[in-house]
Design an enzyme around this catalytic site. Structure first.
Site, PDB file in Angstrom:
ATOM      1  N   HIS A  36       0.835  -1.245   0.081  1.00 58.30           N
ATOM      2  CA  HIS A  36      -0.025  -0.085   0.038  1.00 58.30           C
ATOM      3  C   HIS A  36       0.879   1.226  -0.159  1.00 58.30           C
ATOM      4  O   HIS A  36       0.585   2.348  -0.581  1.00 58.30           O
ATOM      5  CB  HIS A  36      -0.970   0.103   1.232  1.00 58.30           C
ATOM      6  CG  HIS A  36      -0.377   0.256   2.350  1.00 58.30           C
ATOM      7  ND1 HIS A  36       0.297  -0.781   3.315  1.00 58.30           N
ATOM      8  CD2 HIS A  36      -0.271   1.312   3.299  1.00 58.30           C
ATOM      9  CE1 HIS A  36       0.792  -0.291   4.233  1.00 58.30           C
ATOM     10  NE2 HIS A  36       0.368   1.031   4.524  1.00 58.30           N
ATOM     11  N   ASP A  37       2.141   1.094   0.720  1.00 56.73           N
ATOM     12  CA  ASP A  37       3.026   2.265   0.679  1.00 56.73           C
ATOM     13  C   ASP A  37       4.226   2.307  -0.146  1.00 56.73           C
ATOM     14  O   ASP A  37       4.889   3.099  -0.197  1.00 56.73           O
ATOM     15  CB  ASP A  37       3.507   2.793   1.951  1.00 56.73           C
ATOM     16  CG  ASP A  37       2.666   3.551   2.995  1.00 56.73           C
ATOM     17  OD1 ASP A  37       1.706   4.189   2.406  1.00 56.73           O
ATOM     18  OD2 ASP A  37       2.518   3.335   4.261  1.00 56.73           O
TER      19      ASP A  37
ATOM     20  N   LYS B  93       5.856   5.450  -1.660  1.00 58.93           N
ATOM     21  CA  LYS B  93       6.781   6.294  -1.011  1.00 58.93           C
ATOM     22  C   LYS B  93       8.282   6.137  -1.035  1.00 58.93           C
ATOM     23  O   LYS B  93       9.260   6.750  -0.770  1.00 58.93           O
ATOM     24  CB  LYS B  93       6.587   5.638   0.446  1.00 58.93           C
ATOM     25  CG  LYS B  93       5.354   6.292   1.056  1.00 58.93           C
ATOM     26  CD  LYS B  93       5.267   6.255   2.522  1.00 58.93           C
ATOM     27  CE  LYS B  93       3.963   6.904   3.353  1.00 58.93           C
ATOM     28  NZ  LYS B  93       3.927   6.520   4.693  1.00 58.93           N
TER      29      LYS B  93
ATOM     30  N   HIS C 204       2.415   9.960  -2.839  1.00 61.27           N
ATOM     31  CA  HIS C 204       2.754   8.689  -2.964  1.00 61.27           C
ATOM     32  C   HIS C 204       1.703   7.878  -3.489  1.00 61.27           C
ATOM     33  O   HIS C 204       2.120   6.429  -4.107  1.00 61.27           O
ATOM     34  CB  HIS C 204       3.387   8.431  -1.514  1.00 61.27           C
ATOM     35  CG  HIS C 204       2.307   8.059  -0.643  1.00 61.27           C
ATOM     36  ND1 HIS C 204       1.736   8.827   0.175  1.00 61.27           N
ATOM     37  CD2 HIS C 204       1.909   6.586  -0.232  1.00 61.27           C
ATOM     38  CE1 HIS C 204       1.028   8.319   1.220  1.00 61.27           C
ATOM     39  NE2 HIS C 204       0.834   6.876   0.824  1.00 61.27           N
TER      40      HIS C 204
END
Length: 407
Positions: A264-265, A268, A293
């Site tokens: 999900h990140d 980043k 992001h």
């Protein structure tokens, strides 16, 4: 770098699961076929009852028994949910052979077509042994049905034969030859189709394993870039497993959603470490960069093939959306994918309860109250209800997977 994901501990047994799922689907089809047989039996009973002079009590007993047996697979597969049990397919074949035996006994030559049905049904399972099992069982049924029809010819449709040996040569042997011939054809067809099915399953397993491995690799890259991301990823994946299971998804989809949540990140990776690990509050410009992001994550994953990567792309894009439309991209309510609504609760719960450079983690009780307060605002009320019901599991995960470094 030592991997924090143990491939052995995940133990998804993808190939075995796909094979079991295939058996489950075939069992469902078989149960539907047996329900069709129920309808055919009902029509045949009406015809025999009103269109022939056969004994009414015998008709009722035989047709009622056959209909009851035909409903057993539905009871086992659809009601008791034993569709994954290895023995289920044998029960289905036994049931259809018993029905064929009853109808051959009662109706003699008029019921000949049904004696082929067990072989056809067995071939659906792509199991050569099951075909042989059905053939042997049906052969026994043919012998038994002809014996009883001859022995009680005053009750059933009789044979123009003086002895059972004559019945054997004139009726039983030809029927068994037909069953045996169809079984041989089905055996080789099943052998060929089984090879094709196994090849397709192997390809599907390889693709799914490749996708899972890619997700784990990216998750480890995320951990190496930030000092706290790794534990956050593991906790969020565990929280997602809890809520996805509570939502009623099957085990396979639960594991897919949990695995996909690790990405999900991923966006980043495109954000500088100076912003990611900044100990002070972000400026408006830095915050806008940080918000991007979600779009970076979508761009990285949107063209990746496979359902697992598709789920990861959805979560990467929508995990900061809010139920009232005040999230990063302005999506609102049902516009947000359901799994993203699950993700929002999991992500915020972990963010609030975790220590960071710029804050001390909240207590579990305060976080619980905050998520309830934001129900209908930041979060889908239905998801919050699931969160409340399974809060003890969230607490257990939070305590079991602490951050390695305190701030």
């Amino acid at each position: 770098m030592e991997s924090f994901y143990d491939w052995g501990s995940i133990n998804l047994n993808n190939k075995e699961k796909l094979i079991q799922d295939n058996y489950s689907k075939v069992n469902q089809i078989s149960a539907r076929c047996m329900r069709v047989i129920v309808a055919i039996l009902a029509l045949a009973f009406v015809y025999c009852y009103f269109g022939t002079d056969m004994d009414e009590s015998v008709l009722i007993v035989f047709f009622a028994s056959a209909i009851f047996i035909a409903l057993i697979p539905t009871l086992i597969i659809n009601i008791l949910k034993f569709d994954h049990a290895p023995v289920t397919k044998h029960i289905v074949i036994i049931c259809v052979c018993l029905i064929a035996t009853l109808m051959l006994t009662l109706l003699s030559t008029y019921a000949y077509p049904i004696m082929l049905f067990p072989i056809l049904l067995a071939s659906l399972y792509y199991n050569q042994t099951l075909v042989l099992f059905a053939s042997l069982l049906m052969s026994c049924g043919i012998v038994g049905s002809n014996y009883f029809a001859f022995r009680f010819s005053d009750v059933f449709i009789g044979f123009p034969c003086e002895s059972f040996e004559e019945v054997m040569m004139s009726y039983v042997v030809p029927q068994i030859v037909v069953v045996f011939g169809l079984s041989v054809a089905a055996y080789f067809i099943v052998q060929r189709n089984s090879m094709m099915i196994n090849s397709a399953i192997n390809m599907a397993v390889t693709m799914q394993d490749n996708q899972t491995g890619l997700i784990f690799s990216f998750a480890e890259i995320s951990e190496s870039k930030s000092k706290f991301t790794g534990e956050h990823i593991k906790r969020v994946a565990a929280y997602m497993r809890v809520l996805a299971k509570a939502s009623g998804f099957d085990d396979e989809y639960v594991e897919m959603v949990s695995t996909a949540s690790m990405m999900h990140d991923i966006g980043k990776l495109m954000i500088s470490e100076e912003i990611l690990d900044k100990p002070d509050k972000l400026t408006d410009e830095e915050y806008q960069i940080m918000k991007n992001h979600v779009l970076y994550g979508e761009a990285l994953l949107e063209k990746c093939p496979g359902e697992l990567m598709h789920l990861a792309c959805i979560l990467a894009k929508e995990h900061h959306e809010r139920w009232d439309g005040t999230g990063y991209l302005g999506m609102k309510g049902e516009e947000i994918a359901y799994i993203s609504r699950l993700m929002a609760v999991c992500d915020v719960f972990d963010a609030l309860t975790s220590d960071r450079y710029y804050k001390k983690g909240w207590s579990l009780e305060d976080t619980f109250d905050e998520i309830i307060r934001l129900s209908g605002k930041s979060f889908d009320p239905k998801v919050v209800k699931l969160f409340i019901q399974h809060f003890d599991e969230f607490k257990e995960i939070h305590n079991r997977i602490p951050d390695k470094q305190k701030y």
